[in-house]
Design a protein around this motif. Structure first.
Motif, mmCIF file in Angstrom:
data_model
loop_
_atom_site.group_PDB
_atom_site.id
_atom_site.type_symbol
_atom_site.label_atom_id
_atom_site.label_comp_id
_atom_site.label_asym_id
_atom_site.label_seq_id
_atom_site.Cartn_x
_atom_site.Cartn_y
_atom_site.Cartn_z
ATOM 1 N N THR A 1 0.841 -1.205 0.000
ATOM 2 C CA THR A 1 0.000 0.000 0.000
ATOM 3 C C THR A 1 0.874 1.252 0.000
ATOM 4 O OG1 THR A 1 -0.211 -0.275 2.397
ATOM 5 C CG2 THR A 1 -1.987 -1.128 1.019
ATOM 6 N N LEU A 2 1.482 1.553 1.123
ATOM 7 C CA LEU A 2 2.425 2.690 1.227
ATOM 8 C C LEU A 2 1.920 3.903 0.431
ATOM 9 C CD1 LEU A 2 5.783 0.729 0.758
ATOM 10 C CD2 LEU A 2 4.755 1.475 2.892
ATOM 11 N N PRO A 3 0.776 4.429 0.769
ATOM 12 C CA PRO A 3 0.178 5.485 -0.060
ATOM 13 C C PRO A 3 0.960 6.782 -0.091
ATOM 14 C CG PRO A 3 -1.011 5.254 2.024
ATOM 15 C CD PRO A 3 -0.041 4.117 1.953
ATOM 16 N N ASN A 4 1.861 6.981 0.898
ATOM 17 C CA ASN A 4 2.624 8.234 0.941
ATOM 18 C C ASN A 4 4.102 8.039 0.644
ATOM 19 O OD1 ASN A 4 0.606 10.331 1.833
ATOM 20 N ND2 ASN A 4 0.343 8.843 3.494
ATOM 21 N N LEU A 5 4.489 6.871 0.139
ATOM 22 C CA LEU A 5 5.901 6.625 -0.145
ATOM 23 C C LEU A 5 6.363 7.494 -1.310
ATOM 24 C CD1 LEU A 5 8.177 4.709 0.936
ATOM 25 C CD2 LEU A 5 7.813 3.366 -1.133
#
Length: 821
Positions: free
Chosen positions: A655-659
């Motif tokens: 997911t890591l939506p803000n990476l």
């Protein structure tokens, strides 16, 4: 052997004529083939320059006779190889562009030919430059530089194995010539095996020993069998011996006991025959005295040279390094305080008083001088007044730390810079600190920019004040992308002690930086007896040795924002109390052992909702890495020198939506990137470097619509970039340098209409560019080698802003520079 060559090998005079003949023929062939083909033009020009530089030798009768003053069989063999080299050169135009493997092999042959020419004539070349006093071993080392990229194709380098070669010398050395002669005399005594150089920290012990190792007489006796190992407080015998084996590219990662390691090393040294050996153990602490005894082997010609703050009387031969005399002290101080400037009206008597307070300690003279460099007289006098109001700052080693505090006090107008200096104490002694790790800390701790500009500025400023040593390993434009994984800093252990000393002035519970060192499972008493009140620490560093069994006591540190775990054991469990660090922003886990550490309990980080940066280095990762790939606030993930195996491939949900940034470096078992990573919509920087087993990138790479920087550097088995790359409309920087197997670029590369910089030197398999590159209207810089520059030259008229920067390693020029120093 060619018939013509057989006829030449008759008599000495015939050998001279034969040598001239084959050398002239080789030169003419190289010139002809250089014009004829572009595939190997860089290497051919290198050989041509070598031949031009040695041409006066084989045309001069006396000089040629001097070169041929060697066994006749050796000369005959050299003539044969030169004649064969002519055939190798002629084959350049016959190598097909699509046969990448054959191109590699042929490039190696050309490099070998160039090496052979330089080595055969090196004695005459060295005589021409005898004033340089450089040894033959330095000349031989030049050839190795050309082999490094090609070697990556057939041999993976152990990314964590450090060389035991002798480090270079500082630019300024004052007052050690007499000590060098005395130390040399002691080392060369027949009845002495161990010599210890002893003095307090900052007296120049290490510099003196480096001078000895670089001395021509010493190198003439020990040759390339001088091995230099820095010994930290936690270094075990097994770890030290593994470093030596790593230097010889011998895999002894699985040595079970110290006794086994000791026996293996002794057997290895005996197999070296009658060669003299010098082993340097730098910065040995009193706790490690037994290491010296364990490394004493009854081998003729084997010597051990030790530097230490302590006296080891049991070994007898100790050279106690004295402080600088007044004249040398003043010279060293002025070289640091004034550089090439005038004294800016600083009275001589004021300079003398400052020098007097430094008491001849070289490090203190250098650091304090640098802190006053460019300051007005008022600052000089106020500093002197502070010192005069207390006791002598060099009364003892602990007082020396206090004296050096003035160089940190000079940072009072730059509080963030002072904090950055203190942060260096969070890392182990005698280890390189990657600039990228410091950037991760400082960006989150002090709200600096993500591009690394301020990080670089602070590092340069601290380096200019001699508070650290900044090593820039790449000077090829990496700063364009803020990439500093290959830059690092080192720090004198005395300055590290100073940082720790200044960070430890408050009671433990109230300290901003809490540094904990655990040896042999001995948890500090204050930790075991800790009450339930929370501790104030914002930065926490925990260092454990190789015997640590991951048995943790609870630690109540809810305010920690940066956690640095320094590991040396083969297996390591994350501490359970990490789950309560709700303010944690940066997690740095580094193994400093010779083999990657098995990391367990990584799932503890899954509840850390504020975690923004994770750096994992030299670890063996398991499927628990899945817990990292679901962190909502994570902005940067760095995986360095890790054994990934199937850990990434088994990840089902990324997911890591803000990476914003993902970097994978020197992960040698990484073969592919899972397609799940193509869902990282916000990713701006993707860096996959030195992963030599990587053979493909996901087809959906073009889904990373916000990607601005793509670095695929030194991935030697990667064959091509996915066609979907054309959808990366925001891409500004592309680096595919040293991707040796890439033989074509995507047909629609020209759709990257935001691209400004391309780095592609070392792309040996690339024979042509797609016609669509003519549409790269914003392209400003192409950084490439000479062969590739010819491909781009066809488009210069159409790309009006294009600047082609040719990167070329001129081997003979490097030889001249080294010899002329």
């Amino acid at each position: 052997m060619p018939a013509g060559v057989q006829q030449m090998m008759i008599a000495p005079n015939a050998n001279e004529a034969a040598l001239r003949t084959v050398m002239v023929e080789l030169l003419n062939t190289v010139v002809f083939e250089t014009k004829r083909t572009a595939k190997f033009r860089t290497l051919l020009k290198r050989i041509q320059r070598t031949l031009k530089n040695i041409e006066p030798i084989f045309y001069g009768y006396e000089r040629l006779r001097k070169v041929l003053y060697r066994p006749e069989s050796e000369t005959k063999m050299f003539i044969y190889y030169v004649a064969n080299g002519k055939e190798v050169v002629l084959e350049c135009s016959e190598i097909k562009c699509w046969n990448v493997y054959k191109k590699f092999l042929h490039a190696n042959k050309l490099i070998g030919l160039d090496n052979m020419l330089l080595r055969f004539f090196q004695s005459e070349l060295q005589d021409n430059l005898s004033s340089s006093r450089r040894s033959l071993f330095e000349i031989y080392a030049l050839g190795d530089k050309l082999d490094q990229v090609l070697a990556a194709v057939t041999k993976q380098t152990d990314g964590f194995s450090e060389s035991c070669s002798v480090p270079g010398l500082p630019d300024v050395i004052i007052g050690l010539d007499f000590h060098l002669q005395e130390l040399k005399r002691m080392v060369l005594k027949d009845d002495t095996q161990v010599v210890t150089v002893s003095a307090p920290g900052g007296c120049g012990k290490t510099t003196l020993v480096k001078m000895l190792c670089h001395d021509n007489e010493i190198k003439g006796i020990f040759g390339d069998n001088i091995f230099y190992v820095t010994v930290s407080r936690t270094t075990s015998l097994k770890t030290l011996i593994q470093k030596l084996f790593a230097h010889f590219h011998v895999n002894h990662c699985e040595l079970q006991t110290d006794e086994e390691a000791k026996n293996q090393l002794e057997n290895f040294m005996r197999q070296m025959g009658s060669k003299n050996i010098l082993l340097v153990l730098d910065d040995v602490w009193s706790e490690s005295e037994s290491l010296i005894e364990d490394l004493k082997f009854p081998i003729s010609g084997y010597k051990i040279l030790v530097t230490s703050r302590f006296l080891f009387s049991r070994f007898g031969s100790t050279y106690e390094l004295t402080l600088l005399n007044d004249q040398d002290a003043k010279t060293l101080f002025c070289s640091s305080a004034f550089h090439n400037m005038n004294s800016i009206n600083v009275p001589d008597d004021l300079v003398n008083k400052m020098v007097k307070y430094c008491k001849g300690f070289p490090l203190a003279l250098t650091v304090i001088g640098a802190s006053l460099c460019g300051q007005n007289v008022v600052k000089w006098r106020s500093t002197l007044k502070k010192w005069s109001e207390g006791q002598s700052i060099f009364h003892s080693s602990s007082r020396l730390l206090l004296s050096l505090q003035s160089s940190v006090d000079a940072l009072e107008d730059l509080p963030i810079l002072r904090d950055c200096f203190l942060d260096l104490g969070l890392f182990p002694e005698d280890e390189k600190i990657t600039a990228s790790a410091l950037m991760d800390m400082w960006v989150e701790s002090y709200n600096l920019d993500d591009e690394g500009m301020y990080t670089s500025e602070y590092l340069l400023e601290l380096s200019s004040r001699n508070l650290l040593n900044l090593v820039l390993t790449r000077k090829d434009g990496s700063e364009l992308e803020g990439y500093c994984n290959e830059h690092y800093v080192t720090q004198h252990d005395l300055l590290r002690d100073l940082a720790i000393h200044l960070s430890s002035q408050d009671p433990i519970a109230q300290r901003t930086r809490l540094l904990v060192e655990i040896y042999k499972n001995q948890i500090p008493t204050w930790w075991i007896q800790q009450k339930q009140e929370p501790m104030a620490a914002r930065l926490l560093s925990i260092a454990t040795d190789e015997s640590f069994s991951s048995i943790w006591y609870d630690l109540n540190t809810p305010n920690v924002e940066v956690l640095v775990l320094n590991i040396r054991s083969r297996k390591y469990k994350l501490p359970p109390f990490i789950k309560k660090m709700n303010k944690l922003k940066v997690l740095i886990i580094t193994s400093y052992g010779m083999c990657p550490c098995e990391l367990h309990e990584l799932q503890f980080v899954s509840s850390l909702s504020n975690l923004k940066r994770i750096r994992l280095e030299h670890l063996t990762l398991s499927h628990s890495i899945q817990s990292i790939l679901e962190l909502y606030e994570l902005k940067k993930l760095s995986v360095i020198m890790c054994e990934i195996g199937s850990a990434l491939a088994s990840c089902t949900n990324v997911t890591l939506p803000n990476l914003l940034e993902l970097e994978i470096d020197r992960c040698y078992d990484l073969t592919e990137i899972p397609s799940e990573f193509c869902s990282l919509d916000h990713l701006k920087k993707l860096s996959i470097t030195n992963c030599h087993e990587l053979h493909s990138l996901p087809k959906g790479l073009g889904s990373l619509s916000n990607l601005e920087i793509l670095r695929i550097h030194s991935c030697t088995r990667l064959v091509r970039l996915p066609d979907s790359i054309r959808f990366l409309g925001n891409l500004v920087f592309l680096d595919i340098s040293d991707c040796l197997s890439i033989n074509m670029l995507p047909y629609e590369l020209g759709k990257l209409n935001g691209l400004r910089v391309i780095k592609m030197s070392g792309c040996r398999g690339l024979e042509e560019l797609p016609d669509s590159v003519i549409d790269l209207c914003l392209l400003e810089d192409v950084i490439c080698d000479e062969e590739t520059s010819y491909l781009w030259s066809y488009y210069e008229d159409d790309l009006c802003d294009l600047k082609i920067n040719t990167v070329e390693d001129d081997r003979f020029a490097n030889f001249m520079k080294i010899v002329a120093r």
